[in-house]
Write a protein that holds these residues in place. Sequence first.
Motif, PDB file in Angstrom:
ATOM      1  N   ILE A  65       0.839  -1.207   0.000  1.00 21.31           N
ATOM      2  CA  ILE A  65       0.000   0.000   0.000  1.00 21.31           C
ATOM      3  C   ILE A  65       0.873   1.256   0.000  1.00 21.31           C
ATOM      4  CG2 ILE A  65      -1.680   1.312   1.340  1.00 21.31           C
ATOM      5  CD1 ILE A  65      -2.824  -1.353   2.303  1.00 21.31           C
ATOM      6  N   LYS A  66       1.915   1.269   0.841  1.00 19.26           N
ATOM      7  CA  LYS A  66       2.810   2.429   0.893  1.00 19.26           C
ATOM      8  C   LYS A  66       3.520   2.634  -0.441  1.00 19.26           C
ATOM      9  CE  LYS A  66       3.698   1.867   5.853  1.00 19.26           C
ATOM     10  NZ  LYS A  66       4.709   1.513   6.883  1.00 19.26           N
ATOM     11  N   GLU A  67       3.960   1.530  -1.040  1.00 17.03           N
ATOM     12  CA  GLU A  67       4.675   1.627  -2.310  1.00 17.03           C
ATOM     13  C   GLU A  67       3.758   2.152  -3.410  1.00 17.03           C
ATOM     14  OE1 GLU A  67       6.796  -1.411  -5.501  1.00 17.03           O
ATOM     15  OE2 GLU A  67       6.464  -2.045  -3.426  1.00 17.03           O
ATOM     16  N   THR A  68       2.524   1.647  -3.458  1.00 20.48           N
ATOM     17  CA  THR A  68       1.590   2.088  -4.488  1.00 20.48           C
ATOM     18  C   THR A  68       1.185   3.538  -4.283  1.00 20.48           C
ATOM     19  OG1 THR A  68       0.734  -0.182  -4.550  1.00 20.48           O
ATOM     20  CG2 THR A  68      -0.565   1.505  -5.661  1.00 20.48           C
ATOM     21  N   ALA A  69       0.970   3.938  -3.030  1.00 24.19           N
ATOM     22  CA  ALA A  69       0.623   5.335  -2.753  1.00 24.19           C
ATOM     23  C   ALA A  69       1.751   6.268  -3.175  1.00 24.19           C
ATOM     24  CB  ALA A  69       0.306   5.516  -1.277  1.00 24.19           C
ATOM     25  N   GLY A  70       2.992   5.781  -3.122  1.00 25.66           N
ATOM     26  CA  GLY A  70       4.130   6.596  -3.535  1.00 25.66           C
ATOM     27  C   GLY A  70       4.116   6.934  -5.013  1.00 25.66           C
ATOM     28  N   PHE A  71       3.493   6.058  -5.841  1.00 26.20           N
ATOM     29  CA  PHE A  71       3.418   6.338  -7.271  1.00 26.20           C
ATOM     30  C   PHE A  71       2.634   7.630  -7.545  1.00 26.20           C
ATOM     31  CE2 PHE A  71       3.643   1.493  -8.086  1.00 26.20           C
ATOM     32  CZ  PHE A  71       5.014   1.535  -7.873  1.00 26.20           C
ATOM     33  N   LEU A  72       1.673   7.917  -6.663  1.00 29.01           N
ATOM     34  CA  LEU A  72       0.776   9.047  -6.904  1.00 29.01           C
ATOM     35  C   LEU A  72       1.108  10.248  -6.020  1.00 29.01           C
ATOM     36  CD1 LEU A  72      -2.500   6.938  -6.966  1.00 29.01           C
ATOM     37  CD2 LEU A  72      -1.138   7.632  -8.920  1.00 29.01           C
ATOM     38  N   SER A  73       2.249  10.200  -5.337  1.00 36.01           N
ATOM     39  CA  SER A  73       2.563  11.268  -4.388  1.00 36.01           C
ATOM     40  C   SER A  73       2.751  12.622  -5.078  1.00 36.01           C
ATOM     41  CB  SER A  73       3.818  10.904  -3.594  1.00 36.01           C
ATOM     42  OG  SER A  73       4.918  10.686  -4.476  1.00 36.01           O
ATOM     43  N   ASN A  74       3.330  12.617  -6.281  1.00 27.69           N
ATOM     44  CA  ASN A  74       3.546  13.884  -6.986  1.00 27.69           C
ATOM     45  C   ASN A  74       2.229  14.550  -7.347  1.00 27.69           C
ATOM     46  OD1 ASN A  74       6.326  13.691  -6.836  1.00 27.69           O
ATOM     47  ND2 ASN A  74       6.516  12.631  -8.814  1.00 27.69           N
ATOM     48  N   GLU A  75       1.308  13.755  -7.892  1.00 26.01           N
ATOM     49  CA  GLU A  75       0.013  14.329  -8.259  1.00 26.01           C
ATOM     50  C   GLU A  75      -0.718  14.822  -7.020  1.00 26.01           C
ATOM     51  OE1 GLU A  75      -4.222  13.155 -10.444  1.00 26.01           O
ATOM     52  OE2 GLU A  75      -2.539  11.725 -10.433  1.00 26.01           O
ATOM     53  N   ALA A  76      -0.687  14.019  -5.932  1.00 21.06           N
ATOM     54  CA  ALA A  76      -1.370  14.432  -4.702  1.00 21.06           C
ATOM     55  C   ALA A  76      -0.761  15.717  -4.141  1.00 21.06           C
ATOM     56  CB  ALA A  76      -1.299  13.307  -3.672  1.00 21.06           C
ATOM     57  N   MET A  77       0.565  15.830  -4.207  1.00 24.97           N
ATOM     58  CA  MET A  77       1.220  17.035  -3.693  1.00 24.97           C
ATOM     59  C   MET A  77       0.860  18.254  -4.549  1.00 24.97           C
ATOM     60  SD  MET A  77       5.306  17.626  -3.152  1.00 24.97           S
ATOM     61  CE  MET A  77       5.408  16.085  -2.254  1.00 24.97           C
ATOM     62  N   HIS A  78       0.818  18.056  -5.861  1.00 26.04           N
ATOM     63  CA  HIS A  78       0.493  19.168  -6.760  1.00 26.04           C
ATOM     64  C   HIS A  78      -0.923  19.676  -6.510  1.00 26.04           C
ATOM     65  CE1 HIS A  78       0.463  21.631 -10.363  1.00 26.04           C
ATOM     66  NE2 HIS A  78      -0.661  21.027 -10.753  1.00 26.04           N
ATOM     67  N   ARG A  79      -1.849  18.750  -6.222  1.00 21.81           N
ATOM     68  CA  ARG A  79      -3.252  19.136  -5.999  1.00 21.81           C
ATOM     69  C   ARG A  79      -3.555  19.377  -4.519  1.00 21.81           C
ATOM     70  NH1 ARG A  79      -6.981  14.737  -8.446  1.00 21.81           N
ATOM     71  NH2 ARG A  79      -8.457  16.129  -7.416  1.00 21.81           N
TER      72      ARG A  79
END
Length: 567
Positions: free
Chosen positions: A424-438
Amino acid sequence: MKHPLRGLQSDVDEAESPVRYALLRRKIFALMAAATLIPLLAMAVLNYYEHQSTMAREIQNPLRVLVNKAKSSFELFLTERSSTVSLIASAYTYPELADEQKLGRIFSVMKKEFKGFVDLGLIDENGTQVNYVGPYSLKGKNYAEQRWFQEVRIKGKYVSDVFMGFRKFPHVIIAVQHMTEDGRTWILRATLDTHQFERIIASMSLEPDADAFLVNGQGIMQTSSNNYGKVLEKMSFALPPQTYEPAVLTMVDPLGRDVYMSYAYFPDADFVLMAVKPRGSVLKSWYTVRGDLLFIFALGVVAVFVAAYRVTDVLIGRMKESEERREMALRQVEHSQKLSSIGRLAAGVAHEINNPLAIINEKAGLMKDIMDREAAFPAKTKIDAQVESILRAVERCRGITHRMLGFARRMDVSIEDLDVGEIIKETAGFLSNEAMHRKVDVRLEIDPELPRINSDRSQLQQVFLNLFNNALAAVADGGRIMAMARAVDDNVEILVRDNGCGMSDETLKHIFEPFFTTKKGKGTGLGLSITYGIIKRLGGDIAVESEQGVGTTLIITLPKGQREALA
């Protein structure tokens, strides 16, 4: 040839007319009545010939119970007396038992507390009776050559069958061997009166024409029988097969009567208890049942007509619902065809992508080998990192094409011991950039004691990636997404919750259907459908809770161990 679905539709259309409904009702009613009455009539005829044997089987049960209770009484009687002799042998020393007055007092207490004891004797290791209390002059008798003496020396305890012996009357002996600490052995021997056996049999309260008796393993009568011999005579028919549970046989006895014989062998003594009842007297009360067959048949006919009439009404009513079922079946066929088309498309795309991936992988590997041979230069470290990144990307693409092929045909899953929280942590890391941008707040609450599971890493990554992508699409900028993982009974439960727009009840009904999407042209409608298939294939379950304007929660349950579905 007329298609079955068209034929069914034609029948339904015609049935909409009241006249045709009435005609159809009459035809169905007549068919059901005929189909039911004919077997009922056949059953009535067959029942006449079968009821006697059926009733006979039912009557055998009380006979079994009677024999079982009497057998228990015999076993209790023998067990109590054997335990009494064993207790005396253990509680008193050899000198005490050798004392005639002491042994006399012991025997007086035994006769007072337990009926049936005739005498009591102490026998030394040579077989000589050194002390005796009873009505006979047996002190000094030697039993060394007696069979029972040899058996008690071997087994330690012995219960005889009925025999004459020195006393010249039928009796049973109980003998117990005792060994002192210095290795000396002696035997305490008691005699039982067989009149107690007769009393137990009398307590069975049999009918005058019935009989019950006790025999030993050689067929010798241990108690008197009304019809088959006296005590110590040979029984007039063969012993039945051995069984320790009460059994019932149908036979012709030596008197020529058809009888039921119930019997049971004793597990700890050489006895067989038998009870015999003539079949005629046992079945006499059941012969009166024959007159009730006609009444039962008539009642059955009435019940058939009533049931047929009501069932016909139900069938006619349900025909109106058949169109809805037909539409549902057609929708399922349509969905299956869509999935089949996607499978073929996925297989083609995967094969096409695999070829350039192989070339990229080969060239990247060649670049890595060349770089390893070159001397150090300023950009070497950076180029090595880029090459490694290319190789990892190729490996990930291979996993994606593997799953695409798996949509077209079932592929072997790779089962391994996994940490769900780590995935779960690894998969959430894939989307960290988009989440941070938004500015989306992504929180992970992983139970530190979360157990590991047996599952497929790449497919679980695909599932969690789909769920996070859907959550990001649902929330507005500055929204919140929370993923939780915890142990529940024998499963691991994962929740992905967002505070997005939520879904209506109508949308929830179709959420896992292929091609269903609420993204207005931006989505394929396959994400949750594929997710649902993966979770089911891994032996788990998935559910969704949503409320418009509040948010959505997807709940995944995975087994801790590998299930048959993964095999």
